[in-house]
Design an enzyme around this catalytic site. Structure first.
Site, short mmCIF file in Angstrom:
data_model
loop_
_atom_site.label_atom_id
_atom_site.label_comp_id
_atom_site.label_asym_id
_atom_site.label_seq_id
_atom_site.Cartn_x
_atom_site.Cartn_y
_atom_site.Cartn_z
N ALA B 12 16.14 3.26 -7.76
CA ALA B 12 14.94 3.32 -8.60
C ALA B 12 14.14 2.03 -8.59
O ALA B 12 12.99 2.01 -9.04
CB ALA B 12 15.33 3.68 -10.03
N ARG B 15 10.54 0.60 -3.64
CA ARG B 15 9.17 1.10 -3.74
C ARG B 15 9.15 2.63 -3.78
O ARG B 15 8.49 3.23 -4.63
CB ARG B 15 8.33 0.62 -2.54
CG ARG B 15 7.98 -0.85 -2.62
CD ARG B 15 6.74 -1.15 -1.81
NE ARG B 15 6.86 -0.58 -0.47
CZ ARG B 15 5.82 -0.20 0.28
NH1 ARG B 15 4.59 -0.36 -0.16
NH2 ARG B 15 6.01 0.30 1.48
N MET B 16 9.90 3.25 -2.86
CA MET B 16 9.96 4.71 -2.84
C MET B 16 10.61 5.23 -4.11
O MET B 16 10.15 6.19 -4.72
CB MET B 16 10.78 5.17 -1.62
CG MET B 16 10.00 5.29 -0.34
SD MET B 16 8.94 6.77 -0.30
CE MET B 16 10.18 8.03 0.17
N GLY B 79 16.36 10.70 1.07
CA GLY B 79 15.29 10.13 1.88
C GLY B 79 15.71 8.84 2.55
O GLY B 79 14.88 8.17 3.17
N THR B 80 16.97 8.51 2.48
CA THR B 80 17.48 7.28 3.08
C THR B 80 17.87 7.53 4.52
O THR B 80 18.42 8.59 4.83
CB THR B 80 18.73 6.80 2.30
OG1 THR B 80 18.47 6.90 0.90
CG2 THR B 80 19.08 5.37 2.67
N ALA B 106 16.06 14.37 4.71
CA ALA B 106 14.77 14.46 5.39
C ALA B 106 14.30 13.08 5.82
O ALA B 106 14.28 12.15 5.01
CB ALA B 106 13.74 15.10 4.46
N PHE B 109 9.04 12.77 4.02
CA PHE B 109 8.69 13.69 2.94
C PHE B 109 7.19 13.96 2.84
O PHE B 109 6.76 14.63 1.90
CB PHE B 109 9.21 13.15 1.60
CG PHE B 109 10.67 13.40 1.39
CD1 PHE B 109 11.11 14.65 0.99
CD2 PHE B 109 11.60 12.41 1.61
CE1 PHE B 109 12.46 14.90 0.79
CE2 PHE B 109 12.96 12.64 1.43
CZ PHE B 109 13.39 13.89 1.02
N HIS B 136 -0.67 2.16 12.94
CA HIS B 136 -0.06 1.65 11.71
C HIS B 136 -0.62 0.27 11.37
O HIS B 136 -1.26 -0.38 12.19
CB HIS B 136 1.46 1.54 11.88
CG HIS B 136 2.18 2.85 11.76
ND1 HIS B 136 2.24 3.75 12.81
CD2 HIS B 136 2.84 3.43 10.73
CE1 HIS B 136 2.92 4.82 12.42
NE2 HIS B 136 3.30 4.66 11.18
N LYS B 140 4.13 -3.69 10.75
CA LYS B 140 5.21 -2.83 11.25
C LYS B 140 5.93 -3.53 12.40
O LYS B 140 5.29 -4.07 13.29
CB LYS B 140 4.61 -1.50 11.72
CG LYS B 140 5.66 -0.46 12.10
CD LYS B 140 5.01 0.91 12.28
CE LYS B 140 6.04 1.96 12.65
NZ LYS B 140 7.13 2.07 11.68
#
Lengths: 252, 252, 252, 252
Positions: B12, B15-16, B79-80, B106, B109, B136, B140
Site C-alpha cells: 500500500a 505508487r501502484m 500485479g507484481t 496480470a 491492468f 515512453h 525508462k
C-alpha cells in the site's frame, strides 16, 4: 484433372470489377473463366463452368445475378450494394431450396476495415468515451461515410447492451457543428482533404488512458485480399453470410 | 448484513498500491479492510476478514503473500512481476488443494493495453507486414518495453501458427539500428521522449491498406479500472488465470 | 553581489500560479522574491525588489496589477486573459510614459503550441485543403477551444492574403455537424474524450501529399518553459509584446 | 505575342519525368516545348526556344544537361541527385560567367516535406527530446531514408548551434537496434510496411508537452506542385539555389 477453382466476375468493366479480374487472374489456385460486362448473357456463366461468381455490378442488376447463380448451383460473393430487407428475405427463401449453395454479401472487402470495425465493437463497452473521425478525399458527396455510420451504430448497440452510460461531455457553448454529428449518441467527425483516400479512426478514452484504432485505405487494391478470401471460403459456408467478418477467425 | 466485498491491498505504500487503496476506497460495492506495507504481518489479512487480496508488492514478497491468502481461503489479484514457471507450477499445485480459490496474475491492468494486445494478436495473420513502435518517458531503463516484447511474441506466434511468411523487406543498406530490434522477426522500435508516459502502436500493412492500433497510458489511473474489474471477477473464477484478458468478454 | 533575477508571482494560489512559483524557485538564475495571493498588497512587490512580475490572476485583477508594476519600473509577464482592445490601448499609453518597461501578454505559454500555430500559419497558403481537429478532456465547457479558434483565424487570414481559393469539398448530403464548425471557412472538429488533456492537430492536404502538425499538452508543466522564457526575455524587450511567438527565434 | 513560359523536360521517359511532362502540359501559363529522352540531342532545347529546362534524368547525365542549358541562356530546375561538392563548385564558376541564369537544385520537390523539414529545424532548439520515425514501402533498399538523414542532420546542427544538451535517455538494457540508428545523436527509426509510400514523423518532447510534425507522400503527384513552383520562380532568382525552401516564403 484440374484442382483450380473456376471463378467468374460480373461487372468486369467497372473499377472494382476490373481489379477483381486482375486479382483472380493472379491468385494461386483460381482460374478466371469469365469476365462479363453489362451486355453479356448470364448463360455464359453456365457455359464456362463457373463454380464461384463474384458480383461487382450495380444495385439494379445484382439480385437477378445472384438468383441465376444460386439456381445453377454456383456460390456467390457479392460486393454490390442495394440488398434491402425484402431482397434478403427473398434470397433466404431461394437458399432454403438450394441448401448446398453459399452466398456472401459484404458491404466492405477491406480486411483491415472489417477488423477495425470488429475490434471497435468489442472495445466499446470498456471505455467511458468514444468518438469517430473519418477522413476522405474531397470528392466524396456524403458525410459521414457509410462505414462510419455503421461503425457508430455497432458501437452504440454494444454500449446499450452492456448498460454503458453516455460519454461525459460538459460542453455548454458550442459553435454549430464543432462537436460533430451524433449517430445514436456517438459523435462522428468528417474530414475532407486533398490527397487523402479513405481513412477512419475510432478513439476510446478512460481516465488515464486511450485506445485508437485507425484504418487507412490507400487504393482499390485494399479490397482484393478480402474478395479472394471470400472466393476461397464461400464454397464451405452454405447459406447466406452477411459481412466478411463472418469468414474471419476472430474468436477465442 | 453487509453486501460489500472486503478487499485488502498489499504494497500500500508503493505508487501502484497507494493508487489501488484510493480506487478500492472509492469503488461501489467494495470496502477497504486493510492496506498493508512491508512491515505489516500477513496475519492482519485474516483478522480483518479480507475476501480479496490485491498484491502490488515486489518480486521477492509476492509468492509468500499469494500462498498465505490462498491457504486462508481468500481470492487474489496480483500485479507484481516475478512469476516464473517454477513459481507458477507451485501455485497450481497449491490451488489444486484449494479448488474454490481464484488467483489472477496480470502483467498489465490497463484495459486499453490488454485490448490492444488482444486485437493485435487477432489481426496478425491477416497482414503481410507488421511492426511495433513503443514510446515512453526518458527515465525508462529497458528497451523495448516488456509490453512490446510480449506483444511481438504473441504476434509472431499467431503468424507462425497460420503459416504467414516473413514480412517483405528489401533493405540492403542499413545504418545500424535503423530497422529496430527484431523480436522473433517482428521489428520493434523504442522511442524515449520527454513528456511522454507509456504508449504503443502496432502497425499492420497489406497492399493498399493499413491498420494501426495505438494505446496511450497517461498516468497510473489507467490501471485502476482493470484492478477493480479483477477484484470484482476473481471470486467467480476459481483456479489460476494469467492475464486480464481472461476476464474480458472478447469472443463472438 | 547577486546576479539573480528577482521574480514575483501574482496569483500564487491558483493552479498556474502555484506551478509558476515552483518553476521560478527551481530555475537557474532566478530568485523567487514574492508569491502573492488575492489578499496580499501589491506594495509587497516594491518592498521585495521584484524586477519581473508574473501575473497569473483573474481578468478582474490583471489590469491593475500590470499598471502597478509598470509604474514602479518592473517588467511584466501576463498569462491572464481579459485584455481587450480598450485595456491594451490604455496599457500602450502607460508604456509610452515608461519606455524602459517591457510587458509580455501571452494567451498561451506552451512552447509547442505556439510553435505549432506559427508553423500552421506559415504552411497555410501552400495547400489546397486544411482542417483542424482539437481534442480535450470532457470537462471542457466550450467547443471549439480558444486555441483552435485562433489557429483557424490565423490560417484563414494567411490564405486570404495569398489569394488561396476555398478548399475543395463535394459534400452534398451531410448529417448535421459532420463537417464540423466553420471558422472563417476552416472546418474545426472538437473531440471530448476521457483521459485526454489538451491536443490539437492541423491537417493540410495537396494532391498526393499531406502535412500534419500536432501538439499535445499533457499537464500544466507544459506552460512553465514558456513562462520562464518570458521572464528571462521581457527585460530586453521594452514596450508591449503580444504572444510568446514574439520572443521566439523563428525567422530565416 | 505569347506570354506562355516555354518549358522543356529532360528525362521525359522516367516516372518523375513523365509526371512532369503531364504537369507542365496542364499548368496555366506554361507551354511544354520539348520532352526529351536519353537518345535525344540537347540541341533540340535550343531549337524549340526553351526558357526553363526541368532536369529529371540520372546522375551521370545531369551535369552536362545543366551546363548546356546555362551556356545557352536558359534557367534550370534540377531534381536529379548526384550533385557533389566538386560539381557544385564547377557550376558556381559557370554561373559567375552567366549572371542572369538561375539554377534550382532540389533533393525534394514535395512542398509538404520541405515545409516539414523547415519547421522541424526551427523547433529543434526548443525541446529536450527529438526523434524521427520514417515509414516507407517495403521495396525501399536503404534505411534510414535520405530525407530522414538530412532532417536529422539539420536538427542536430540547430541544437548544437543553440547549445542544447543531448536528450535525456536512461536506457540501460537495450535489445540491439531498439533505440534506432543514431544520426549525429538523433535517434532515427525506419519502418517498412506493405501499403505505405513515403511518410515521416518528427517527434519533439518537453516536460508535459509534445509536438509532432508528420508528412505523408501518397504518390508522385506530390512532387508536381513543387516542380511547377520551381519552374515559375527560377527565372527571378539568378545564381544557384539549393533546396526548394529557398523559394518558399517562410520568414516573419
Amino acid at each position: 484433372m484440374s484442382e483450380m477453382l473456376k471463378v467468374a466476375v460480373l461487372g468486369a468493366n467497372g473499377r472494382m470489377g476490373a481489379a477483381a479480374v486482375d486479382a483472380v487472374g493472379e491468385a494461386a489456385g483460381m482460374e478466371l473463366v469469365a469476365a462479363l460486362g453489362r451486355a453479356d448473357s448470364l448463360e455464359m456463366l453456365r457455359d464456362c463452368g463457373a463454380e464461384v461468381v463474384v458480383d461487382l455490378t450495380v444495385p439494379s442488376a445484382t439480385e437477378a445475378n445472384v438468383r441465376f447463380a444460386v439456381e445453377h448451383g454456383m456460390d456467390v460473393v457479392v460486393g454490390t450494394s442495394g440488398w434491402d430487407a425484402v431482397r434478403l428475405e427473398s434470397l433466404q427463401a431461394l437458399l432454403a431450396d438450394h441448401p448446398e449453395s453459399g452466398v456472401l454479401i459484404a458491404p466492405n472487402f477491406a480486411l483491415g476495415s472489417v477488423l477495425a470495425t470488429h475490434f471497435a465493437t468489442k472495445a466499446a463497452k470498456y471505455f467511458d468515451s468514444v468518438e469517430i473521425i473519418e477522413l476522405h478525399h474531397p470528392a466524396k458527396v456524403d458525410a459521414p461515410s457509410g462505414t462510419a455510420l455503421r461503425t457508430a451504430e455497432l458501437i452504440a448497440a454494444a454500449r446499450r447492451a452492456a448498460g454503458v452510460p453516455a460519454a461525459p461531455d460538459a460542453t455548454e457553448t458550442e459553435l454549430d457543428g464543432a462537436r460533430g454529428a451524433s449517430v445514436e449518441g456517438i459523435p462522428v467527425h468528417s474530414v475532407r482533404l486533398a490527397g487523402l483516400v479513405a481513412h477512419q479512426e475510432v478513439l476510446f478514452g478512460n481516465a488515464g488512458e486511450g485506445l485508437k484504432i485507425r484504418h487507412d485505405s490507400f487504393n482499390l487494391g485494399s479490397f482484393m485480399p478480402g474478395v479472394l478470401l471470400g472466393v476461397r471460403t464461400v464454397g464451405t459456408r452454405p447459406g447466406l453470410t452477411l459481412g466478411l467478418d463472418g469468414y474471419l477467425d476472430l474468436e477465442g
